[in-house]
Design an enzyme around this catalytic site. Structure first.
Site, PDB file in Angstrom:
ATOM      1  N   ASP A 162     182.177  91.531  94.569  1.00  0.00           N
ATOM      2  CA  ASP A 162     182.617  91.412  95.972  1.00  0.00           C
ATOM      3  C   ASP A 162     183.992  90.749  96.106  1.00  0.00           C
ATOM      4  O   ASP A 162     184.797  91.153  96.949  1.00  0.00           O
ATOM      5  CB  ASP A 162     181.627  90.560  96.782  1.00  0.00           C
TER       6      ASP A 162
HETATM    7  P1  NAP Z   1     178.871  89.656  93.050  1.00  0.00           P
HETATM    8  O1  NAP Z   1     179.645  90.398  94.061  1.00  0.00           O
HETATM    9  O2  NAP Z   1     177.494  89.226  93.382  1.00  0.00           O
HETATM   10  O3  NAP Z   1     178.838  90.605  91.770  1.00  0.00           O
HETATM   11  C1  NAP Z   1     178.326  90.172  90.563  1.00  0.00           C
HETATM   12  C2  NAP Z   1     178.323  91.342  89.609  1.00  0.00           C
HETATM   13  O4  NAP Z   1     177.941  90.840  88.350  1.00  0.00           O
HETATM   14  C3  NAP Z   1     177.323  92.406  89.985  1.00  0.00           C
HETATM   15  O5  NAP Z   1     177.971  93.542  90.513  1.00  0.00           O
HETATM   16  C4  NAP Z   1     176.579  92.714  88.679  1.00  0.00           C
HETATM   17  O6  NAP Z   1     176.711  94.084  88.370  1.00  0.00           O
HETATM   18  C5  NAP Z   1     177.300  91.879  87.650  1.00  0.00           C
HETATM   19  N1  NAP Z   1     176.383  91.263  86.693  1.00  0.00           N
HETATM   20  C6  NAP Z   1     175.197  90.671  86.913  1.00  0.00           C
HETATM   21  N2  NAP Z   1     174.653  90.260  85.762  1.00  0.00           N
HETATM   22  C7  NAP Z   1     175.526  90.589  84.789  1.00  0.00           C
HETATM   23  C8  NAP Z   1     175.531  90.438  83.383  1.00  0.00           C
HETATM   24  N3  NAP Z   1     174.504  89.839  82.736  1.00  0.00           N
HETATM   25  N4  NAP Z   1     176.585  90.887  82.688  1.00  0.00           N
HETATM   26  C9  NAP Z   1     177.623  91.503  83.329  1.00  0.00           C
HETATM   27  N5  NAP Z   1     177.656  91.683  84.660  1.00  0.00           N
HETATM   28  C10 NAP Z   1     176.630  91.231  85.363  1.00  0.00           C
HETATM   29  O7  NAP Z   1     179.633  88.374  92.514  1.00  0.00           O
HETATM   30  P2  NAP Z   1     181.047  87.755  92.909  1.00  0.00           P
HETATM   31  O8  NAP Z   1     182.125  88.755  92.789  1.00  0.00           O
HETATM   32  O9  NAP Z   1     181.124  86.479  92.123  1.00  0.00           O
HETATM   33  O10 NAP Z   1     180.943  87.459  94.452  1.00  0.00           O
HETATM   34  C11 NAP Z   1     180.130  86.448  94.958  1.00  0.00           C
HETATM   35  C12 NAP Z   1     179.358  86.984  96.139  1.00  0.00           C
HETATM   36  O11 NAP Z   1     178.329  86.079  96.433  1.00  0.00           O
HETATM   37  C13 NAP Z   1     180.195  87.121  97.414  1.00  0.00           C
HETATM   38  O12 NAP Z   1     179.681  88.155  98.201  1.00  0.00           O
HETATM   39  C14 NAP Z   1     179.964  85.777  98.109  1.00  0.00           C
HETATM   40  O13 NAP Z   1     180.197  85.812  99.497  1.00  0.00           O
HETATM   41  C15 NAP Z   1     178.509  85.578  97.781  1.00  0.00           C
HETATM   42  N6  NAP Z   1     178.059  84.237  97.726  1.00  0.00           N
HETATM   43  C16 NAP Z   1     178.905  83.243  97.324  1.00  0.00           C
HETATM   44  C17 NAP Z   1     178.436  81.954  97.208  1.00  0.00           C
HETATM   45  C18 NAP Z   1     179.332  80.838  96.808  1.00  0.00           C
HETATM   46  O14 NAP Z   1     179.296  79.782  97.415  1.00  0.00           O
HETATM   47  N7  NAP Z   1     180.103  81.024  95.748  1.00  0.00           N
HETATM   48  C19 NAP Z   1     177.079  81.723  97.453  1.00  0.00           C
HETATM   49  C20 NAP Z   1     176.233  82.798  97.820  1.00  0.00           C
HETATM   50  C21 NAP Z   1     176.751  84.042  97.965  1.00  0.00           C
HETATM   51  P3  NAP Z   1     175.646  94.810  87.395  1.00  0.00           P
HETATM   52  O15 NAP Z   1     174.323  94.593  87.989  1.00  0.00           O
HETATM   53  O16 NAP Z   1     176.104  96.217  87.374  1.00  0.00           O
HETATM   54  O17 NAP Z   1     175.784  94.141  86.057  1.00  0.00           O
END
Ligand code: NAP
Length: 462
Positions: free
Chosen positions: A388
């Protein structure tokens, strides 16, 4: 029990020390270099605060306190050992416990004092139990959503905001009535019941993606209710600690909302996080994939590499392999930096903590605003389990649920490589157009093993 005034002075001194340590703790925790001191200062402050309270002359016997301490420790120790990815829901649970405690203490104080309660005291007591009650159930809902015991999607119904507003207004009206008629004992539990219901209804329409902001807001409410309890119990320490908690929670919520380009009202009433029906399923567009060998060759030929870590790196616990990659590339003279998005992962500072754990130098961790201008001069943007936070739809697609959220401009780098296991979406549940660009190579696999394979290739297959 013998009570001497000197004990009171000692208690005040201990409380003063504890308050200073809480303030220092917050200050130190704001930088990775001093964060460990911050944790220690907070822990010592809390031990002093509990110790000082146990010296209090009002305590007649310690038996029940000891039972409480043992029970609290039995619950607290496993809570402290959860995986780092589960820290947000763990934090929500501790807010729930704190808020429940505040509500129970407020209730006990009301029945001990009623009907002889001054208007000021009754107002503060009402604030304490209303905030405590709604924080208790709200935090439980938030923890349930993050743990996926409850559905992450927003649960909405028609007229929801109006119902919520009416409930809150009723609780306030009851509080006003109680301030004027503090002897109306039967109204008090009703007021708490409404606050408890309001907490549930406040959080269920908010999508899972907004839970961290909500938790930090609930943190703020818990702090404010504790400060109110400080007035009721005449404890300066509680007032200070509660105010610190309340204000830091609020500041964090504001920072997080800003990072997602959202207003508070939008977070609280926007029903954000609805999974798009069109997202994951549907037409399979072609992507270019590559092997660890290809990736190693491209990285070895690069001058400037920016690594973008995300939630997937945390899940795979790939940070130590990432450190090895950093070492091997740096040795080859490649300039390697890390781009840190404020909401990458599942909690604020998630990536900083993991990379610090792997001893990656802090000066290589660059915040989003600072590094975004450098992507056009970057040879390779290597995304490791982030999704994201790199989605260009946030900039270009006004119909996207994340439209307006600031992102890392990885699509401006010359080559983009993405390590993830599949084409599954990230937390927001939406497709990422980045993956279909000509300059993007998909490296399918688990982050830890894939990075390990790249390191092996770069080290000559050893
Ligand atoms: P993300 O959008 O959740 O994407 C994480 C990606 O990691 C997934 O597409 C997944 O794809 C991949 N993944 C999962 N396990 C994996 C593994 N073992 N090896 C390789 N890839 C793996 O993460 P992000 O880009 O860090 O974004 C964070 C999101 O969480 C945002 O939407 C944010 O608003 C939200 N959020 C943030 C917080 C905060 O405070 N930081 C808290 C809650 C929510 P695959 O399944 O294809 O592997």
């Amino acid at each position: 029990m013998n009570y001497i005034p000197a004990t009171e002075h000692l208690i005040e001194l201990i409380y003063l020390l504890a308050s200073a340590l809480f303030i220092l703790s917050l200050k130190w925790m704001s930088s990775p270099t001093t964060a460990r001191h911050g944790i220690l200062a907070g822990e010592i402050g809390m031990v002093l605060a509990i110790g000082g309270t146990l010296l209090h002359h009002g305590i007649i016997e310690y038996k029940y306190i000891a039972i409480g301490l043992v029970l609290g420790s039995i619950i607290g120790v496993p809570l402290g050992r959860v995986a780092m990815t589960a820290v947000p829901q763990r934090t929500a649970l501790s807010h729930a416990f704190g808020a429940l405690c505040v509500t129970l203490v407020g209730t006990a104080e009301f029945y001990l004092r009623s009907p002889e309660i001054s208007k000021f005291m009754m107002s503060v007591l009402s604030v304490e139990v209303i905030l405590g009650g709604l924080t208790f159930t709200g935090s439980l809902m938030a923890a349930g959503k993050l743990q996926e015991i409850l559905p992450q999607r927003p649960l909405t119904f028609k007229g929801q905001n109006l119902v919520n507003l009416l409930l809150f207004a009723t609780a306030i009206a009851m509080a006003v009535f109680l301030v004027l008629n503090p002897g109306t004992k039967q109204l008090f539990p009703l007021m708490i019941l409404i606050a408890l219901g309001f907490g549930v209804l406040l959080v269920i329409p908010i999508g899972g993606a907004d839970m961290p902001t909500v938790i930090s807001l609930l943190n703020s409410y818990a702090g404010l209710s504790a400060a109110a309890m400080g007035f009721v119990l005449n404890s300066k320490l509680l007032i200070i600690a509660g105010a610190l908690d309340g204000s830091s929670g609020l500041i964090l919520s504001i920072i997080m909302s800003k990072a997602m380009n959202r207003s508070f009202t939008n977070v609280l009433f926007g029903a954000f996080g609805q999974v798009q029906a069109s997202a994951a399923a549907g037409e399979a567009k072609p992507v270019r994939s590559a092997t660890a060998e290809d990736a190693a060759a491209i990285l070895a030929a690069a001058n400037r590499v920016v690594i973008v870590p995300g939630y997937g790196m945390a899940v795979a616990q790939a940070q130590h392999k990432v450190r090895e990659l950093y070492d091997v590339l740096t040795k080859r003279g490649v300039d390697v930096r890390f781009a840190i998005h404020p909401v990458a992962g599942r909690m604020p500072g998630h990536m900083n903590v993991l990379l610090a754990e792997a001893d990656i130098p802090y000066d290589r961790l660059i915040e989003m605003d600072e590094i975004n201008g450098d992507f056009p001069q970057t040879d390779v943007a290597l995304i490791i389990g982030a999704n994201d936070v790199t989605n260009p739809a946030a900039r270009t697609d006004s119909t996207s649920p994340i439209y307006g959220m600031p992102i890392l401009d990885v699509d401006k780098a010359r080559t983009v490589m993405v390590i993830k296991r599949s084409m599954s979406p990230g937390f927001a549940g939406i497709d990422n157009p980045l993956y279909y660009l000509d300059k993007t190579l998909m490296l399918f696999g688990d982050a830890k093993s894939f990075v390990g394979n790249i390191v092996r290739e770069l080290s000559g297959g050893h």
